[in-house]
Design a protein around this motif. Structure first.
Motif, PDB file in Angstrom:
ATOM      1  N   ARG A  83       0.838  -1.215   0.000  1.00 61.19           N
ATOM      2  CA  ARG A  83       0.000   0.000   0.000  1.00 61.19           C
ATOM      3  C   ARG A  83       0.868   1.259   0.000  1.00 61.19           C
ATOM      4  N   ASP A  84       1.952   1.221   0.738  1.00 56.55           N
ATOM      5  CA  ASP A  84       2.876   2.361   0.755  1.00 56.55           C
ATOM      6  C   ASP A  84       3.478   2.586  -0.628  1.00 56.55           C
ATOM      7  N   ILE A  85       3.850   1.500  -1.294  1.00 56.05           N
ATOM      8  CA  ILE A  85       4.464   1.607  -2.616  1.00 56.05           C
ATOM      9  C   ILE A  85       3.456   2.099  -3.645  1.00 56.05           C
ATOM     10  N   ALA A  86       2.212   1.631  -3.565  1.00 61.20           N
ATOM     11  CA  ALA A  86       1.189   2.110  -4.502  1.00 61.20           C
ATOM     12  C   ALA A  86       1.042   3.622  -4.406  1.00 61.20           C
ATOM     13  N   ARG A  87       1.018   4.149  -3.191  1.00 60.53           N
ATOM     14  CA  ARG A  87       0.877   5.598  -3.018  1.00 60.53           C
ATOM     15  C   ARG A  87       2.134   6.339  -3.472  1.00 60.53           C
ATOM     16  N   ALA A  92      15.649   5.358  -2.768  1.00 58.40           N
ATOM     17  CA  ALA A  92      16.448   6.510  -2.343  1.00 58.40           C
ATOM     18  C   ALA A  92      16.448   6.698  -0.832  1.00 58.40           C
ATOM     19  N   ASP A  93      15.332   6.382  -0.186  1.00 56.85           N
ATOM     20  CA  ASP A  93      15.258   6.543   1.271  1.00 56.85           C
ATOM     21  C   ASP A  93      15.362   5.204   1.990  1.00 56.85           C
ATOM     22  N   GLY A  94      15.822   4.166   1.258  1.00 57.38           N
ATOM     23  CA  GLY A  94      15.945   2.854   1.886  1.00 57.38           C
ATOM     24  C   GLY A  94      14.614   2.220   2.215  1.00 57.38           C
ATOM     25  N   PHE A  95      13.567   2.619   1.489  1.00 56.65           N
ATOM     26  CA  PHE A  95      12.206   2.125   1.709  1.00 56.65           C
ATOM     27  C   PHE A  95      11.728   2.434   3.131  1.00 56.65           C
ATOM     28  N   ALA A  96      12.105   3.635   3.587  1.00 55.29           N
ATOM     29  CA  ALA A  96      11.723   4.064   4.936  1.00 55.29           C
ATOM     30  C   ALA A  96      10.210   4.208   5.088  1.00 55.29           C
ATOM     31  N   GLY A  97       9.510   4.420   3.982  1.00 49.12           N
ATOM     32  CA  GLY A  97       8.068   4.596   4.060  1.00 49.12           C
ATOM     33  C   GLY A  97       7.315   3.374   4.517  1.00 49.12           C
ATOM     34  N   SER A  98       7.980   2.207   4.500  1.00 51.78           N
ATOM     35  CA  SER A  98       7.333   0.984   4.975  1.00 51.78           C
ATOM     36  C   SER A  98       8.005   0.423   6.224  1.00 51.78           C
ATOM     37  N   ALA A  99       8.915   1.180   6.816  1.00 49.45           N
ATOM     38  CA  ALA A  99       9.676   0.670   7.962  1.00 49.45           C
ATOM     39  C   ALA A  99       8.799   0.405   9.178  1.00 49.45           C
ATOM     40  N   CYS A 150       2.408 -13.088  -3.540  1.00 46.62           N
ATOM     41  CA  CYS A 150       2.551 -11.745  -2.986  1.00 46.62           C
ATOM     42  C   CYS A 150       2.148 -10.690  -3.999  1.00 46.62           C
ATOM     43  N   HIS A 151       1.641  -9.567  -3.489  1.00 47.89           N
ATOM     44  CA  HIS A 151       1.370  -8.422  -4.348  1.00 47.89           C
ATOM     45  C   HIS A 151       2.690  -7.942  -4.940  1.00 47.89           C
ATOM     46  N   PRO A 152       2.694  -7.537  -6.212  1.00 51.27           N
ATOM     47  CA  PRO A 152       3.967  -7.139  -6.828  1.00 51.27           C
ATOM     48  C   PRO A 152       4.652  -5.948  -6.168  1.00 51.27           C
ATOM     49  N   PHE A 153       3.922  -5.161  -5.374  1.00 54.41           N
ATOM     50  CA  PHE A 153       4.519  -4.000  -4.710  1.00 54.41           C
ATOM     51  C   PHE A 153       5.030  -4.324  -3.309  1.00 54.41           C
ATOM     52  N   LEU A 154       4.952  -5.570  -2.885  1.00 59.93           N
ATOM     53  CA  LEU A 154       5.326  -5.918  -1.514  1.00 59.93           C
ATOM     54  C   LEU A 154       6.824  -5.710  -1.296  1.00 59.93           C
ATOM     55  N   VAL A 155       7.164  -4.962  -0.243  1.00 58.72           N
ATOM     56  CA  VAL A 155       8.563  -4.721   0.106  1.00 58.72           C
ATOM     57  C   VAL A 155       9.085  -5.949   0.859  1.00 58.72           C
ATOM     58  N   HIS A 156      10.236  -6.455   0.418  1.00 59.18           N
ATOM     59  CA  HIS A 156      10.781  -7.669   1.007  1.00 59.18           C
ATOM     60  C   HIS A 156      12.305  -7.617   0.958  1.00 59.18           C
ATOM     61  N   ALA A 157      12.922  -8.565   1.629  1.00 59.39           N
ATOM     62  CA  ALA A 157      14.392  -8.566   1.706  1.00 59.39           C
ATOM     63  C   ALA A 157      14.902  -9.958   2.000  1.00 59.39           C
TER      64      ALA A 157
END
Length: 267
Positions: free
Chosen positions: A169-173, A190-197, A214-221
């Motif tokens: 949801r964060d990535i979609a926005r 650029a911000d290290g994906f801080a928006g989903s931290a 998984c949704h294609p926008f899912l942040v993972h590592a």
């Protein structure tokens, strides 16, 4: 949300809601453990390592790629997965897998694998030789699902993929203002994906034969392997047959598109 039982079983309403709100659903026994075992034998051979001699496991990760024979591709084309694809992406909205993508085989190691940063899997612009210039857009051009296929048993210490639940949801926005052109991986990171931290971290564990859709926008590592047994995982995309934000049967958006629309409706 594990599932087991008949090969024609379907995702329930709670599973669909979990996918929309949290960005993933877990399916146990999505493909046979015997198929996973046969695939591992081939992968072991291709790593050049000896499964019975840990002294030969000299690197934290060995990347193997793009297997297209049935022992691999058949894992992604089981009845239970095809039914789940229909439910999440829409009947006629996806293309059957013909390659299993990259296999990052992770070995127990104290060495930094060098690839454990948070990210999303971008989906177009691959003609650019700089992978940080590859792109994603709000319509998820080029990717209907991110998929994690467990070809070995994966416990908490076996380098399970880390998932930020709800981060799609964060990535979609983040992508929405960039329109059709989307953003590069470099811009997204650029911000290290801080928006989903702030999101809850979930580990993609399970026995061999488990699949996470998984949704294609899912942040993972990724993460280092702290266990004792090498981890075998495939991460192919599910390719779309039509844009994920286009209506399917009955004029309705499938859950992968609904998740984007609902995220953009939130303030």
């Amino acid at each position: 949300m594990p599932h087991s039982g008949e090969t024609t079983r379907a995702l329930g309403a709670a599973d669909i809601d979990h996918f929309i709100t949290q960005g993933f659903v877990r399916i146990d026994e999505a493909f046979p453990a015997t198929r996973a075992e046969a695939a591992r034998a081939r992968l072991w051979r291709d790593t050049g390592c000896d499964p019975d001699d840990p002294a030969t496991w000299t690197r934290p990760v060995v990347r193997l790629g793009h297997y297209t024979d049935d022992v691999f591709v058949g894992s992604a084309n089981t009845p239970v997965l095809h039914r789940a694809f229909d439910q999440l992406v829409g009947s006629g909205g996806w293309l059957a897998c013909r390659s299993m993508g990259t296999f990052p085989v992770r070995f127990p190691s104290a060495e930094d694998p060098g690839d454990a940063g948070w990210h999303i899997d971008v989906s177009f612009g691959f003609d650019n030789p700089d992978f940080m210039a590859w792109r994603a857009n709000v319509g998820s051009r080029g990717r209907a699902l991110l998929m994690l296929f467990l070809f070995s048993d994966v416990g908490p210490d076996d380098a399970p993929t880390r998932i930020r639940a709800g981060s799609h949801r964060d990535i979609a926005r983040q992508l929405a203002p960039a329109g059709e052109a989307g953003l590069t991986l470099g811009a997204l990171a650029a911000d290290g994906f801080a928006g989903s931290a702030h999101r809850e971290e979930v580990l993609a564990t399970g026995p061999a034969g488990t699949v996470y859709l998984c949704h294609p926008f899912l942040v993972h590592a990724a993460q280092p392997h702290r266990g004792t047994t090498p981890r075998f995982l495939a991460q192919p995309p599910l390719l779309p047959a039509r844009p994920v934000l286009s209506a399917g049967a009955g004029g309705r958006l499938a859950p992968v598109g609904r998740a984007i629309v609902e995220a953009l409706a939130q303030t």
